[in-house]
Write an enzyme that holds these catalytic residues in place. Structure first.
Site, PDB file in Angstrom:
ATOM      1  N   CYS A   3      19.782 -71.237  44.757  1.00 12.30           N
ATOM      2  CA  CYS A   3      19.686 -71.261  43.293  1.00 12.30           C
ATOM      3  C   CYS A   3      20.319 -69.979  42.761  1.00 12.30           C
ATOM      4  O   CYS A   3      19.900 -68.875  43.133  1.00 12.30           O
ATOM      5  CB  CYS A   3      18.222 -71.368  42.877  1.00 12.30           C
ATOM      6  SG  CYS A   3      17.941 -71.051  41.128  1.00 12.30           S
ATOM      7  N   CYS A   6      17.787 -67.612  41.205  1.00 11.10           N
ATOM      8  CA  CYS A   6      16.954 -66.936  42.207  1.00 11.10           C
ATOM      9  C   CYS A   6      17.750 -65.818  42.882  1.00 11.10           C
ATOM     10  O   CYS A   6      17.212 -64.742  43.178  1.00 11.10           O
ATOM     11  CB  CYS A   6      16.436 -67.936  43.239  1.00 11.10           C
ATOM     12  SG  CYS A   6      15.056 -68.950  42.656  1.00 11.10           S
ATOM     13  N   ASP A  29      24.418 -63.886  29.323  1.00 10.92           N
ATOM     14  CA  ASP A  29      25.067 -65.062  29.886  1.00 10.92           C
ATOM     15  C   ASP A  29      26.513 -64.715  30.242  1.00 10.92           C
ATOM     16  O   ASP A  29      27.213 -64.050  29.477  1.00 10.92           O
ATOM     17  CB  ASP A  29      25.023 -66.216  28.869  1.00 10.92           C
ATOM     18  CG  ASP A  29      25.320 -67.556  29.512  1.00 10.92           C
ATOM     19  OD1 ASP A  29      24.410 -68.396  29.575  1.00 10.92           O
ATOM     20  OD2 ASP A  29      26.479 -67.771  29.971  1.00 10.92           O
ATOM     21  N   HIS A  45      10.609 -69.569  40.674  1.00 11.53           N
ATOM     22  CA  HIS A  45      11.477 -70.725  40.411  1.00 11.53           C
ATOM     23  C   HIS A  45      10.680 -71.925  39.887  1.00 11.53           C
ATOM     24  O   HIS A  45       9.793 -72.443  40.568  1.00 11.53           O
ATOM     25  CB  HIS A  45      12.227 -71.131  41.684  1.00 11.53           C
ATOM     26  CG  HIS A  45      13.160 -72.293  41.472  1.00 11.53           C
ATOM     27  ND1 HIS A  45      14.527 -72.143  41.317  1.00 11.53           N
ATOM     28  CD2 HIS A  45      12.914 -73.618  41.356  1.00 11.53           C
ATOM     29  CE1 HIS A  45      15.073 -73.328  41.129  1.00 11.53           C
ATOM     30  NE2 HIS A  45      14.121 -74.240  41.151  1.00 11.53           N
ATOM     31  N   ASN A  85      17.806 -76.212  27.661  1.00 13.90           N
ATOM     32  CA  ASN A  85      18.240 -77.551  28.049  1.00 13.90           C
ATOM     33  C   ASN A  85      17.342 -77.975  29.202  1.00 13.90           C
ATOM     34  O   ASN A  85      17.172 -77.223  30.168  1.00 13.90           O
ATOM     35  CB  ASN A  85      19.711 -77.533  28.492  1.00 13.90           C
ATOM     36  CG  ASN A  85      20.641 -77.079  27.377  1.00 13.90           C
ATOM     37  OD1 ASN A  85      20.457 -77.452  26.224  1.00 13.90           O
ATOM     38  ND2 ASN A  85      21.623 -76.271  27.720  1.00 13.90           N
ATOM     39  N   GLY A  91      21.034 -81.776  29.336  1.00 11.42           N
ATOM     40  CA  GLY A  91      22.181 -80.895  29.501  1.00 11.42           C
ATOM     41  C   GLY A  91      21.948 -79.682  30.382  1.00 11.42           C
ATOM     42  O   GLY A  91      22.747 -78.744  30.374  1.00 11.42           O
ATOM     43  N   HIS A  96      16.969 -74.025  37.207  1.00 10.49           N
ATOM     44  CA  HIS A  96      15.944 -72.962  37.171  1.00 10.49           C
ATOM     45  C   HIS A  96      15.759 -72.675  35.685  1.00 10.49           C
ATOM     46  O   HIS A  96      16.715 -72.262  35.011  1.00 10.49           O
ATOM     47  CB  HIS A  96      16.461 -71.738  37.938  1.00 10.49           C
ATOM     48  CG  HIS A  96      15.512 -70.578  38.013  1.00 10.49           C
ATOM     49  ND1 HIS A  96      15.263 -69.898  39.199  1.00 10.49           N
ATOM     50  CD2 HIS A  96      14.774 -69.953  37.069  1.00 10.49           C
ATOM     51  CE1 HIS A  96      14.402 -68.914  38.979  1.00 10.49           C
ATOM     52  NE2 HIS A  96      14.098 -68.934  37.673  1.00 10.49           N
ATOM     53  N   HIS A  98      15.601 -71.700  32.051  1.00  5.20           N
ATOM     54  CA  HIS A  98      16.156 -70.550  31.333  1.00  5.20           C
ATOM     55  C   HIS A  98      16.191 -70.849  29.851  1.00  5.20           C
ATOM     56  O   HIS A  98      16.694 -71.888  29.428  1.00  5.20           O
ATOM     57  CB  HIS A  98      17.552 -70.178  31.836  1.00  5.20           C
ATOM     58  CG  HIS A  98      18.493 -71.337  31.968  1.00  5.20           C
ATOM     59  ND1 HIS A  98      18.391 -72.260  32.980  1.00  5.20           N
ATOM     60  CD2 HIS A  98      19.521 -71.740  31.195  1.00  5.20           C
ATOM     61  CE1 HIS A  98      19.331 -73.175  32.834  1.00  5.20           C
ATOM     62  NE2 HIS A  98      20.023 -72.891  31.754  1.00  5.20           N
ATOM     63  N   HIS A 100      17.767 -70.043  26.380  1.00  6.66           N
ATOM     64  CA  HIS A 100      18.969 -69.446  25.788  1.00  6.66           C
ATOM     65  C   HIS A 100      18.577 -68.748  24.491  1.00  6.66           C
ATOM     66  O   HIS A 100      17.942 -69.360  23.624  1.00  6.66           O
ATOM     67  CB  HIS A 100      19.995 -70.532  25.443  1.00  6.66           C
ATOM     68  CG  HIS A 100      20.615 -71.214  26.615  1.00  6.66           C
ATOM     69  ND1 HIS A 100      21.821 -70.829  27.156  1.00  6.66           N
ATOM     70  CD2 HIS A 100      20.204 -72.284  27.347  1.00  6.66           C
ATOM     71  CE1 HIS A 100      22.123 -71.640  28.170  1.00  6.66           C
ATOM     72  NE2 HIS A 100      21.159 -72.521  28.302  1.00  6.66           N
TER      73      HIS A 100
END
Ligand code: 5GP
Ligand code: ZN
Length: 134
Positions: A3, A6, A29, A45, A85, A91, A96, A98, A100
């Site tokens: 991942c 990770c 990002d 995770h 997402n 999407g 893992h 996250h 945004h």
């Protein structure tokens, strides 16, 4: 686990850290859609919040809040879109969780949450509410 996030937590892959505590890591990002586009991930995770306990999600949310404050303080954008997402249909590319944090600037040409999808379905909100009553 293979991942990418990770690997970032384990410092096998570098990142530009915005905020870190025992539960979360927030970093810029690598393919930003806006100046200061930041992702916040739980250190443990999880693919989605549905696998997390309430306590784990609270700790994660607290980290998102601080990361949001950091981006606000340093970049002072006009506004934000914040969210995640979830699963392929939503999407999600990296499995893992996250969040945004997407800073928004006056006249940037972007949309809002309503521009993600236009698929209201075949039931009215009143009809759907019947399912939630039980
Ligand atoms: P998703 O589409 O899964 O919601 O978003 C994944 C995000 O992770 C994308 O915005 C992508 O640019 C970002 N991303 C993927 N790999 C890396 C990486 O190795 N480093 C960083 N900083 N961001 C990444
Ligand atoms: Zn992971």
């Amino acid at each position: 686990m293979n991942c990418i996030f990770c690997k970032i937590i384990n410092k096998e892959v570098p990142n530009y850290t915005v905020y870190e505590d025992e539960n979360v890591l927030a970093f810029l990002d690598i393919f930003p859609v806006a100046k200061g586009h930041t992702v916040v991930i739980p250190k443990k995770h999880f693919e989605t919040p549905l696998e997390m306990s309430t306590e784990e999600f609270k700790n994660f949310s607290a980290g998102v809040h601080i990361a949001l404050q950091r981006v606000e303080t340093i970049l002072s954008p006009g506004g934000f879109n914040v969210g995640w997402n979830q699963k392929e249909a939503g999407g999600q590319a990296v499995p893992h969780l996250h969040v945004h944090i997407i800073p928004r600037y006056e006249g940037d040409g972007g949309g809002n949450m309503h521009s993600i999808v236009k698929n209201p379905g075949d039931k009215t909100p009143a009809e759907l509410f019947e399912l939630f009553k039980k």
